[in-house]
Design an enzyme around this catalytic site. Structure first.
Site, PDB file in Angstrom:
ATOM      1  N   LYS A  16       9.727   2.642   4.310  1.00 16.31           N
ATOM      2  CA  LYS A  16       8.640   2.453   5.280  1.00 16.31           C
ATOM      3  C   LYS A  16       8.861   3.296   6.538  1.00 16.31           C
ATOM      4  O   LYS A  16       7.980   4.045   6.968  1.00 16.31           O
ATOM      5  CB  LYS A  16       8.514   0.969   5.679  1.00 16.31           C
ATOM      6  CG  LYS A  16       8.306   0.029   4.506  1.00 16.31           C
ATOM      7  CD  LYS A  16       8.132  -1.407   4.949  1.00 16.31           C
ATOM      8  CE  LYS A  16       9.377  -2.016   5.564  1.00 16.31           C
ATOM      9  NZ  LYS A  16      10.453  -2.335   4.600  1.00 16.31           N
ATOM     10  N   ARG A 130      22.688   4.142   3.760  1.00 19.52           N
ATOM     11  CA  ARG A 130      22.329   4.249   5.180  1.00 19.52           C
ATOM     12  C   ARG A 130      23.378   3.555   6.044  1.00 19.52           C
ATOM     13  O   ARG A 130      23.685   4.002   7.137  1.00 19.52           O
ATOM     14  CB  ARG A 130      20.943   3.649   5.436  1.00 19.52           C
ATOM     15  CG  ARG A 130      20.511   3.795   6.892  1.00 19.52           C
ATOM     16  CD  ARG A 130      19.059   3.417   7.109  1.00 19.52           C
ATOM     17  NE  ARG A 130      18.834   2.001   6.853  1.00 19.52           N
ATOM     18  CZ  ARG A 130      17.650   1.410   6.931  1.00 19.52           C
ATOM     19  NH1 ARG A 130      16.579   2.116   7.241  1.00 19.52           N
ATOM     20  NH2 ARG A 130      17.518   0.132   6.693  1.00 19.52           N
ATOM     21  N   ARG A 136      24.055   0.134  11.561  1.00 17.51           N
ATOM     22  CA  ARG A 136      23.377  -1.163  11.402  1.00 17.51           C
ATOM     23  C   ARG A 136      24.235  -2.090  10.550  1.00 17.51           C
ATOM     24  O   ARG A 136      24.477  -1.807   9.382  1.00 17.51           O
ATOM     25  CB  ARG A 136      22.008  -0.959  10.733  1.00 17.51           C
ATOM     26  CG  ARG A 136      20.934  -0.541  11.707  1.00 17.51           C
ATOM     27  CD  ARG A 136      19.616  -0.293  11.002  1.00 17.51           C
ATOM     28  NE  ARG A 136      19.096  -1.457  10.285  1.00 17.51           N
ATOM     29  CZ  ARG A 136      17.875  -1.521   9.776  1.00 17.51           C
ATOM     30  NH1 ARG A 136      17.045  -0.496   9.922  1.00 17.51           N
ATOM     31  NH2 ARG A 136      17.474  -2.592   9.139  1.00 17.51           N
TER      32      ARG A 136
HETATM   33  P1  B4P Z   1      13.401   2.420   4.986  1.00 18.68           P
HETATM   34  O1  B4P Z   1      12.790   1.586   3.947  1.00 18.68           O
HETATM   35  O2  B4P Z   1      12.568   3.467   5.619  1.00 18.68           O
HETATM   36  O3  B4P Z   1      14.013   1.333   5.916  1.00 18.68           O
HETATM   37  P2  B4P Z   1      13.300   0.447   7.051  1.00 18.68           P
HETATM   38  O4  B4P Z   1      11.918   0.886   7.344  1.00 18.68           O
HETATM   39  O5  B4P Z   1      14.221   0.505   8.155  1.00 18.68           O
HETATM   40  O6  B4P Z   1      13.145  -1.010   6.424  1.00 18.68           O
HETATM   41  P3  B4P Z   1      13.987  -2.327   6.643  1.00 18.68           P
HETATM   42  O7  B4P Z   1      13.170  -3.362   5.950  1.00 18.68           O
HETATM   43  O8  B4P Z   1      15.367  -2.106   6.136  1.00 18.68           O
HETATM   44  O9  B4P Z   1      14.196  -2.642   8.165  1.00 18.68           O
HETATM   45  P4  B4P Z   1      13.356  -3.235   9.380  1.00 18.68           P
HETATM   46  O10 B4P Z   1      13.799  -2.426  10.508  1.00 18.68           O
HETATM   47  O11 B4P Z   1      11.882  -3.307   9.104  1.00 18.68           O
HETATM   48  O12 B4P Z   1      14.653   3.283   4.469  1.00 18.68           O
HETATM   49  C1  B4P Z   1      15.844   2.780   3.944  1.00 18.68           C
HETATM   50  C2  B4P Z   1      16.776   3.915   3.516  1.00 18.68           C
HETATM   51  O13 B4P Z   1      16.280   4.538   2.340  1.00 18.68           O
HETATM   52  C3  B4P Z   1      16.945   5.042   4.537  1.00 18.68           C
HETATM   53  O14 B4P Z   1      18.297   5.378   4.636  1.00 18.68           O
HETATM   54  C4  B4P Z   1      16.169   6.211   3.956  1.00 18.68           C
HETATM   55  O15 B4P Z   1      16.725   7.466   4.292  1.00 18.68           O
HETATM   56  C5  B4P Z   1      16.288   5.955   2.480  1.00 18.68           C
HETATM   57  N1  B4P Z   1      15.134   6.488   1.761  1.00 18.68           N
HETATM   58  C6  B4P Z   1      13.844   6.428   2.158  1.00 18.68           C
HETATM   59  N2  B4P Z   1      13.048   7.037   1.239  1.00 18.68           N
HETATM   60  C7  B4P Z   1      13.865   7.440   0.223  1.00 18.68           C
HETATM   61  C8  B4P Z   1      13.639   8.114  -1.025  1.00 18.68           C
HETATM   62  N3  B4P Z   1      12.417   8.474  -1.409  1.00 18.68           N
HETATM   63  N4  B4P Z   1      14.702   8.355  -1.823  1.00 18.68           N
HETATM   64  C9  B4P Z   1      15.955   7.998  -1.448  1.00 18.68           C
HETATM   65  N5  B4P Z   1      16.239   7.373  -0.275  1.00 18.68           N
HETATM   66  C10 B4P Z   1      15.197   7.092   0.551  1.00 18.68           C
HETATM   67  O16 B4P Z   1      13.853  -4.752   9.517  1.00 18.68           O
HETATM   68  C11 B4P Z   1      15.176  -5.127   9.894  1.00 18.68           C
HETATM   69  C12 B4P Z   1      15.253  -6.613  10.239  1.00 18.68           C
HETATM   70  O17 B4P Z   1      14.440  -6.908  11.410  1.00 18.68           O
HETATM   71  C13 B4P Z   1      14.730  -7.598   9.192  1.00 18.68           C
HETATM   72  O18 B4P Z   1      15.699  -7.902   8.209  1.00 18.68           O
HETATM   73  C14 B4P Z   1      14.347  -8.824  10.071  1.00 18.68           C
HETATM   74  O19 B4P Z   1      15.481  -9.578  10.410  1.00 18.68           O
HETATM   75  C15 B4P Z   1      13.831  -8.203  11.350  1.00 18.68           C
HETATM   76  N6  B4P Z   1      12.338  -8.029  11.350  1.00 18.68           N
HETATM   77  C16 B4P Z   1      11.678  -6.831  11.410  1.00 18.68           C
HETATM   78  N7  B4P Z   1      10.341  -7.032  11.388  1.00 18.68           N
HETATM   79  C17 B4P Z   1      10.143  -8.388  11.302  1.00 18.68           C
HETATM   80  C18 B4P Z   1       8.972  -9.200  11.223  1.00 18.68           C
HETATM   81  N8  B4P Z   1       7.735  -8.672  11.191  1.00 18.68           N
HETATM   82  N9  B4P Z   1       9.139 -10.552  11.141  1.00 18.68           N
HETATM   83  C19 B4P Z   1      10.359 -11.090  11.160  1.00 18.68           C
HETATM   84  N10 B4P Z   1      11.513 -10.373  11.225  1.00 18.68           N
HETATM   85  C20 B4P Z   1      11.417  -9.024  11.300  1.00 18.68           C
END
Ligand code: B4P
Length: 190
Positions: A16, A130, A136
């Site tokens: 995302k 990551r 993180r």
């Molecule tokens: P991403 O999937 O881009 O990771 P993210 O957006 O950070 O999602 P995530 O769910 O982990 O975290 P968030 O900050 O929303 O990428 C992951 C990895 O994959 C990266 O290293 C990337 O390089 C790699 N990658 C991407 N595309 C690829 C491909 N095509 N091939 C290979 N590798 C690839 O949430 C973190 C925490 O915050 C949650 O656990 C929760 O505690 C809290 N939180 C956030 N929003 C919330 C909400 N709305 N409500 C309640 N809690 C919330």
């Protein structure tokens, strides 16, 4: 003119945040990532950040009240934006309903929910990778990652039905090169 309001959806590690970077440039949208907003609060050691830190380190969801308030402030502060990418929000039905309420009050409803589909083992692999460099803590521990995925399955995944009922759900294969996946997303946005 209708605004382009996109919910970028998918399990932790689906890409995302990665894909948001391209889409905000291409369509000139404002990026609202609740994960990024929460991590900024933690970094600044605000009362909200201190509260969120513990919950996030366990891989659980932060309370709806907190994240809805954060999003409401950002939407109100960007009234003239051509649209938003909501990244990692909504994650519960209560958040989805609050978002609809906020946007419908401005006659700027969600355009589409784009759901990146990636199998579980690939998610774990990406997040652990990551974790080697991101600093993180929630990316370093396999138990915490499993908990994040379980929270997704239980509380967030049902939102597919919520947006399907509005005719807005679009599933996208999230496995492949980053550029290929961007192309798939752009094609669906049209
Ligand atoms: P991403 O999937 O881009 O990771 P993210 O957006 O950070 O999602 P995530 O769910 O982990 O975290 P968030 O900050 O929303 O990428 C992951 C990895 O994959 C990266 O290293 C990337 O390089 C790699 N990658 C991407 N595309 C690829 C491909 N095509 N091939 C290979 N590798 C690839 O949430 C973190 C925490 O915050 C949650 O656990 C929760 O505690 C809290 N939180 C956030 N929003 C919330 C909400 N709305 N409500 C309640 N809690 C919330």
């Amino acid at each position: 003119m209708n605004k382009l309001n996109i919910v970028l959806f998918g399990p932790p590690g689906a890409g995302k945040g990665t894909q948001s970077e391209f889409l905000i440039k291409k369509f000139g949208l404002v990026h609202l990532s609740t994960g990024d907003l929460l991590r900024a609060e933690i970094k600044d050691e605000t009362p909200l950040g201190l509260q969120a830190q513990e919950i996030m380190s366990r891989g659980e969801l932060v309370s709806d009240h907190i994240v809805i308030g954060m999003i409401r402030n950002r939407i109100d502060a960007n009234n003239t934006a051509p649209g938003f990418i909501f990244d990692g929000f909504p994650r519960t039905k209560a958040q989805a309903e609050a978002l609809d309420e906020m946007l419908n009050a401005k006659s700027q409803p969600i355009t589409a929910m784009l759901a990146l589909e990636v199998p579980g083992p690939e998610l774990v692999r990406r997040l652990l990778k990551r974790g080697e460099t991101s600093g993180r803590s929630d990316d370093r521990d396999e138990q915490v990652i499993a908990n994040r995925i379980a929270e997704y399955e239980q509380k967030t995944s049902p939102l597919k039905d919520y947006y399907s009922a509005q005719g807005k759900y679009k599933g996208i294969n999230g496995v492949g090169s980053v550029a290929d996946i961007t192309e798939r997303l752009v094609e669906v946005i049209g």
